[in-house]
Write a protein that holds these residues in place. Structure first.
Motif, mmCIF file in Angstrom:
data_model
loop_
_atom_site.group_PDB
_atom_site.id
_atom_site.type_symbol
_atom_site.label_atom_id
_atom_site.label_comp_id
_atom_site.label_asym_id
_atom_site.label_seq_id
_atom_site.Cartn_x
_atom_site.Cartn_y
_atom_site.Cartn_z
ATOM 1 N N ALA A 43 48.653 38.124 28.798
ATOM 2 C CA ALA A 43 49.620 38.788 29.681
ATOM 3 C C ALA A 43 48.939 39.186 30.995
ATOM 4 C CB ALA A 43 50.224 40.008 28.986
ATOM 5 N N ALA A 44 47.712 39.669 30.908
ATOM 6 C CA ALA A 44 46.962 40.059 32.112
ATOM 7 C C ALA A 44 46.665 38.842 32.988
ATOM 8 C CB ALA A 44 45.674 40.770 31.727
ATOM 9 N N VAL A 45 46.373 37.716 32.383
ATOM 10 C CA VAL A 45 46.120 36.488 33.147
ATOM 11 C C VAL A 45 47.363 36.108 33.955
ATOM 12 C CG1 VAL A 45 45.749 33.983 32.941
ATOM 13 C CG2 VAL A 45 44.278 35.572 31.695
ATOM 14 N N VAL A 46 48.535 36.227 33.326
ATOM 15 C CA VAL A 46 49.782 35.896 34.036
ATOM 16 C C VAL A 46 49.950 36.802 35.256
ATOM 17 C CG1 VAL A 46 52.308 35.895 33.856
ATOM 18 C CG2 VAL A 46 50.924 34.893 32.029
ATOM 19 N N ILE A 47 49.702 38.097 35.083
ATOM 20 C CA ILE A 47 49.807 39.023 36.220
ATOM 21 C C ILE A 47 48.724 38.720 37.258
ATOM 22 C CG2 ILE A 47 49.468 41.458 36.881
ATOM 23 C CD1 ILE A 47 52.263 40.720 35.888
ATOM 24 N N GLY A 48 47.547 38.341 36.796
ATOM 25 C CA GLY A 48 46.469 37.965 37.711
ATOM 26 C C GLY A 48 46.834 36.753 38.548
ATOM 27 N N VAL A 49 47.416 35.747 37.919
ATOM 28 C CA VAL A 49 47.858 34.546 38.642
ATOM 29 C C VAL A 49 48.941 34.922 39.655
ATOM 30 C CG1 VAL A 49 49.090 32.338 38.389
ATOM 31 C CG2 VAL A 49 47.213 32.916 36.837
ATOM 32 N N PHE A 144 45.795 46.494 35.238
ATOM 33 C CA PHE A 144 44.853 45.627 34.529
ATOM 34 C C PHE A 144 44.059 46.403 33.491
ATOM 35 C CE2 PHE A 144 45.344 42.436 37.937
ATOM 36 C CZ PHE A 144 45.577 41.333 37.127
ATOM 37 N N THR A 145 43.655 47.607 33.842
ATOM 38 C CA THR A 145 42.914 48.428 32.894
ATOM 39 C C THR A 145 43.761 48.731 31.661
ATOM 40 O OG1 THR A 145 41.642 49.410 34.698
ATOM 41 C CG2 THR A 145 41.637 50.591 32.590
ATOM 42 N N LEU A 146 45.005 49.131 31.884
ATOM 43 C CA LEU A 146 45.882 49.487 30.761
ATOM 44 C C LEU A 146 46.274 48.278 29.922
ATOM 45 C CD1 LEU A 146 48.217 52.143 32.431
ATOM 46 C CD2 LEU A 146 46.266 52.546 30.917
ATOM 47 N N ILE A 147 46.392 47.117 30.536
ATOM 48 C CA ILE A 147 46.748 45.917 29.769
ATOM 49 C C ILE A 147 45.542 45.380 29.009
ATOM 50 C CG2 ILE A 147 47.512 43.505 29.922
ATOM 51 C CD1 ILE A 147 49.229 44.341 32.342
ATOM 52 N N LEU A 148 44.404 45.317 29.664
ATOM 53 C CA LEU A 148 43.230 44.690 29.044
ATOM 54 C C LEU A 148 42.492 45.594 28.055
ATOM 55 C CD1 LEU A 148 41.753 42.734 32.066
ATOM 56 C CD2 LEU A 148 42.814 41.782 30.012
ATOM 57 N N TRP A 149 42.436 46.887 28.329
ATOM 58 C CA TRP A 149 41.701 47.808 27.458
ATOM 59 C C TRP A 149 42.680 48.340 26.411
ATOM 60 C CZ3 TRP A 149 38.480 52.475 29.630
ATOM 61 C CH2 TRP A 149 37.668 52.989 28.614
ATOM 62 N N VAL A 150 42.858 47.555 25.388
ATOM 63 C CA VAL A 150 43.865 47.837 24.366
ATOM 64 C C VAL A 150 43.606 49.169 23.672
ATOM 65 C CG1 VAL A 150 44.925 46.973 22.242
ATOM 66 C CG2 VAL A 150 44.246 45.376 24.029
ATOM 67 N N GLU A 151 42.358 49.521 23.466
ATOM 68 C CA GLU A 151 42.005 50.753 22.742
ATOM 69 C C GLU A 151 41.573 51.875 23.685
ATOM 70 O OE1 GLU A 151 42.494 51.033 19.466
ATOM 71 O OE2 GLU A 151 43.188 48.951 19.407
ATOM 72 N N ILE A 152 42.109 51.899 24.888
ATOM 73 C CA ILE A 152 41.737 52.929 25.862
ATOM 74 C C ILE A 152 42.099 54.313 25.308
ATOM 75 C CG2 ILE A 152 43.937 52.792 27.111
ATOM 76 C CD1 ILE A 152 42.357 53.288 29.716
ATOM 77 N N LEU A 160 44.712 57.711 34.437
ATOM 78 C CA LEU A 160 44.943 56.554 35.299
ATOM 79 C C LEU A 160 46.407 56.470 35.741
ATOM 80 C CD1 LEU A 160 42.767 53.854 33.499
ATOM 81 C CD2 LEU A 160 42.322 54.931 35.718
ATOM 82 N N ILE A 161 47.295 56.745 34.815
ATOM 83 C CA ILE A 161 48.728 56.751 35.136
ATOM 84 C C ILE A 161 49.024 57.834 36.172
ATOM 85 C CG2 ILE A 161 51.038 57.203 34.190
ATOM 86 C CD1 ILE A 161 49.875 55.917 31.529
ATOM 87 N N ALA A 162 48.412 59.006 36.014
ATOM 88 C CA ALA A 162 48.602 60.098 36.981
ATOM 89 C C ALA A 162 48.048 59.704 38.349
ATOM 90 C CB ALA A 162 47.927 61.371 36.476
ATOM 91 N N LEU A 163 46.892 59.055 38.381
ATOM 92 C CA LEU A 163 46.307 58.573 39.638
ATOM 93 C C LEU A 163 47.267 57.610 40.333
ATOM 94 C CD1 LEU A 163 43.889 58.099 41.627
ATOM 95 C CD2 LEU A 163 43.216 56.245 40.081
ATOM 96 N N CYS A 164 47.783 56.654 39.579
ATOM 97 C CA CYS A 164 48.700 55.664 40.133
ATOM 98 C C CYS A 164 49.995 56.326 40.614
ATOM 99 C CB CYS A 164 48.993 54.600 39.083
ATOM 100 S SG CYS A 164 49.852 53.161 39.730
ATOM 101 N N THR A 165 50.513 57.251 39.834
ATOM 102 C CA THR A 165 51.741 57.965 40.206
ATOM 103 C C THR A 165 51.508 58.783 41.466
ATOM 104 O OG1 THR A 165 52.401 58.064 37.883
ATOM 105 C CG2 THR A 165 53.508 59.582 39.386
ATOM 106 N N GLY A 166 50.381 59.467 41.541
ATOM 107 C CA GLY A 166 50.042 60.254 42.725
ATOM 108 C C GLY A 166 49.902 59.383 43.966
ATOM 109 N N MET A 167 49.268 58.232 43.813
ATOM 110 C CA MET A 167 49.106 57.318 44.944
ATOM 111 C C MET A 167 50.463 56.799 45.396
ATOM 112 S SD MET A 167 46.839 56.147 46.918
ATOM 113 C CE MET A 167 47.379 55.318 48.400
ATOM 114 N N MET A 168 51.326 56.502 44.446
ATOM 115 C CA MET A 168 52.661 56.012 44.792
ATOM 116 C C MET A 168 53.485 57.102 45.485
ATOM 117 S SD MET A 168 55.138 53.654 42.481
ATOM 118 C CE MET A 168 53.867 52.431 42.253
#
Length: 188
Positions: A43-49, A144-152, A160-168
């Protein structure tokens, strides 16, 4: 907008945007059925492409002199639909992504309405601003971090979600400011 010619519809940059649109349901299907690290990596590869083609369609449009009104409209639509699909998929795994969904919908809704209002006044935004580009970078880094790091660890995922939300949210405020000044015909 005048009706595009067949030649304008099938430029290389527009074909890349169509391709990105086709990748959206593939990503959603892969992500929602993923059960292993390999599945999430696919799934991450598809988003990367998708991100890779997005990086080059604008450059190709300028280099090949294939900038079209359709392409100017199509590229951000493909971007926003991709981002929206990713956010909604992540919301199935991470409860705090709901805050990101709300901010995303507010920001994009505002940008759409403000853009249309300015267009009716004969004005338009002159491309993405630096804060929009930084927001996109942070978004994809977090995604990418949330998709690839399955056991985060959940605490790190939420941070990370808070960082992204704050940036948005920051980007939303900055674009609101840009549109405010555009509406009042001041330099921004």
């Amino acid at each position: 907008m005048k009706k595009p010619t067949l030649r304008e519809v099938f430029t290389i940059p527009n074909l890349l945007s169509y391709f990105r649109l086709l990748l959206i349901p593939l990503f959603v299907w892969l992500y929602l059925r993923a059960q292993s690290t390999r599945d999430f990596a696919l799934a991450a590869v598809v988003i990367g492409v998708s991100g890779f083609t997005d990086l080059f369609d604008g450059r190709l449009a300028r280099r090949l002199n294939q900038i079209t009104e359709l392409g100017i409209l199509l590229d951000p639509v493909a971007d926003k639909l991709t981002e929206g699909a990713v956010i909604f998929c992540l919301a199935t795994r991470y409860r705090w992504v709901v805050a990101l969904v709300v901010v995303y919908l507010l920001k994009e809704g505002f940008m759409t309405v403000a853009g249309l209002v300015m267009l009716r006044r004969g004005k338009k935004l002159d491309g993405a601003k630096w804060f929009g580009k930084v927001c996109t970078f942070v978004f994809y880094l977090v995604v990418f971090t949330l998709i690839l790091w399955v056991e985060i660890p959940l605490g790190l995922a939420n941070a990370l979600i808070a960082l992204c939300t704050g940036m948005m949210l920051f980007t939303f405020v900055m674009y609101a400011r840009v549109y405010f000044y555009m509406g009042h015909e001041k330099d921004y």
